[in-house]
Design a protein around this motif. Structure first.
Motif, PDB file in Angstrom:
ATOM      1  N   LEU A 144      43.033  37.034  38.434  1.00 49.57           N
ATOM      2  CA  LEU A 144      43.280  35.700  37.862  1.00 49.57           C
ATOM      3  C   LEU A 144      42.889  35.715  36.381  1.00 49.57           C
ATOM      4  N   PRO A 145      43.713  35.105  35.519  1.00 49.33           N
ATOM      5  CA  PRO A 145      43.439  35.208  34.078  1.00 49.33           C
ATOM      6  C   PRO A 145      42.167  34.489  33.635  1.00 49.33           C
ATOM      7  N   VAL A 146      41.866  33.323  34.277  1.00 48.43           N
ATOM      8  CA  VAL A 146      40.658  32.563  33.891  1.00 48.43           C
ATOM      9  C   VAL A 146      39.908  32.178  35.156  1.00 48.43           C
ATOM     10  N   THR A 147      38.626  32.515  35.208  1.00 54.67           N
ATOM     11  CA  THR A 147      37.786  32.167  36.364  1.00 54.67           C
ATOM     12  C   THR A 147      36.515  31.490  35.849  1.00 54.67           C
ATOM     13  N   LEU A 148      35.628  31.149  36.780  1.00 56.17           N
ATOM     14  CA  LEU A 148      34.367  30.525  36.378  1.00 56.17           C
ATOM     15  C   LEU A 148      33.598  31.428  35.408  1.00 56.17           C
ATOM     16  N   ALA A 149      33.663  32.746  35.638  1.00 56.23           N
ATOM     17  CA  ALA A 149      32.966  33.690  34.752  1.00 56.23           C
ATOM     18  C   ALA A 149      33.463  33.557  33.313  1.00 56.23           C
ATOM     19  N   THR A 150      34.795  33.398  33.147  1.00 57.57           N
ATOM     20  CA  THR A 150      35.378  33.234  31.807  1.00 57.57           C
ATOM     21  C   THR A 150      34.775  32.010  31.124  1.00 57.57           C
ATOM     22  N   LEU A 151      34.735  30.890  31.866  1.00 60.85           N
ATOM     23  CA  LEU A 151      34.273  29.619  31.289  1.00 60.85           C
ATOM     24  C   LEU A 151      32.784  29.681  30.937  1.00 60.85           C
ATOM     25  N   MET A 152      31.980  30.262  31.848  1.00 64.01           N
ATOM     26  CA  MET A 152      30.544  30.361  31.559  1.00 64.01           C
ATOM     27  C   MET A 152      30.292  31.317  30.392  1.00 64.01           C
ATOM     28  N   GLY A 153      31.119  32.368  30.319  1.00 67.21           N
ATOM     29  CA  GLY A 153      31.023  33.302  29.196  1.00 67.21           C
ATOM     30  C   GLY A 153      31.284  32.600  27.875  1.00 67.21           C
TER      31      GLY A 153
END
Length: 270
Positions: free
Chosen positions: A58-67
């Motif tokens: 998936l291109p954007v996940t929770l990890a992306t947002l928290m990063g």
């Protein structure tokens, strides 16, 4: 819209957190609520169980947002949101969350910053926590208004409760004074056995005077165990079964809790 954020937490795995998160969320959506589910576990069990089989692609996940929060970049939570056919939205988890957990250090409000970006669109946000009391779980407790604690009806599971309750107290004291315990939910129960009854009585006796223990318990069921493989809720998979009835009843209890809470706040404000 008054948003209620509920974390589902227990440092013990296999107690029904993910199953409860998915079915309570979809139960609330069936009652007309706007629901966002957030997968806070690097194992991405919630994402998998709702039918997204390759979370790592998936291109954007929770990890992306928290990063992005950690790097002081703008957060656009809607980029990550997936829509499930049964009326709930999902911010997916992925293995990349393990790396984020390592970077959190002592930062407790990273997840809260992510949710601030989208909470206004939902009446309920449910956070499916990982089975540990690490920094990602602390972030979930820091962001939540309440925590719902699924506990498997077994002796060791009941013993682990004490440690979790101490963590909740600590978060309440140091980070998030509004954090409440929504309730303890007994899962995988078998009321036909003496042992099942004993554990039920043990937990209600030990905690029931201080903490809400939900009247509704979630019975053990083969049909419930199948749902993560089919990507849909118990309401679609086995609508007339005892587990679907149990989750309907739990949904009503959670909604009644929220209404009582709102009433108390309104009365205090008079």
């Amino acid at each position: 819209m008054d948003t209620q954020i509920i974390s589902l937490s227990n440092q013990k795995g296999g107690v029904g957190k993910t199953t409860t998160c998915a079915n309570l969320g979809i139960g609330l959506a069936r009652e007309g609520k706007r629901v966002l589910l957030v997968d806070c576990d690097p194992q991405a069990s919630l994402t998998l169980s709702l039918g997204w089989r390759k979370p790592e692609t998936l291109p954007v996940t929770l990890a992306t947002l928290m990063g992005r929060v950690l790097q002081e970049q703008p957060v656009h939570a809607e980029e990550a949101i997936l829509h499930h056919a049964e009326g709930v939205d999902l911010i997916p988890g992925s293995i990349a969350l393990s790396g984020v957990e390592a970077s959190l250090d002592t930062r407790q409000n990273v997840l809260k910053r992510v949710l601030d970006d989208c909470r206004k669109d939902y009446s309920h946000v449910l956070l499916d926590c990982m089975p540990s009391l690490g920094m990602t779980t602390i972030n979930a407790l820091a962001a939540a208004d309440a925590t719902l604690i699924p506990v498997q009806a077994q002796y060791l599971s009941a013993k682990g409760l004490e440690q979790l309750l101490q963590t909740v107290q600590k978060v309440r004291r140091q980070i998030n004074p509004r954090l409440k315990i929504e309730g303890i939910l007994l899962t995988m129960t078998d009321s036909r056995t003496n042992y099942g009854q004993q554990i039920d009585n043990l937990i209600r006796g030990a905690y029931g005077s201080k903490i809400k223990v939900f009247d509704q318990t979630i019975p053990r069921s083969v049909r419930a165990a199948e749902i993560s493989a089919v990507g849909r809720s118990i309401f679609q998979h086995d609508p007339k079964g005892k587990v679907a009835e149990a989750y309907k009843s739990l949904t009503r209890e959670v909604m009644a809790n929220a209404e009582r809470q709102l009433k108390r706040v309104a009365e205090r404000g008079r």
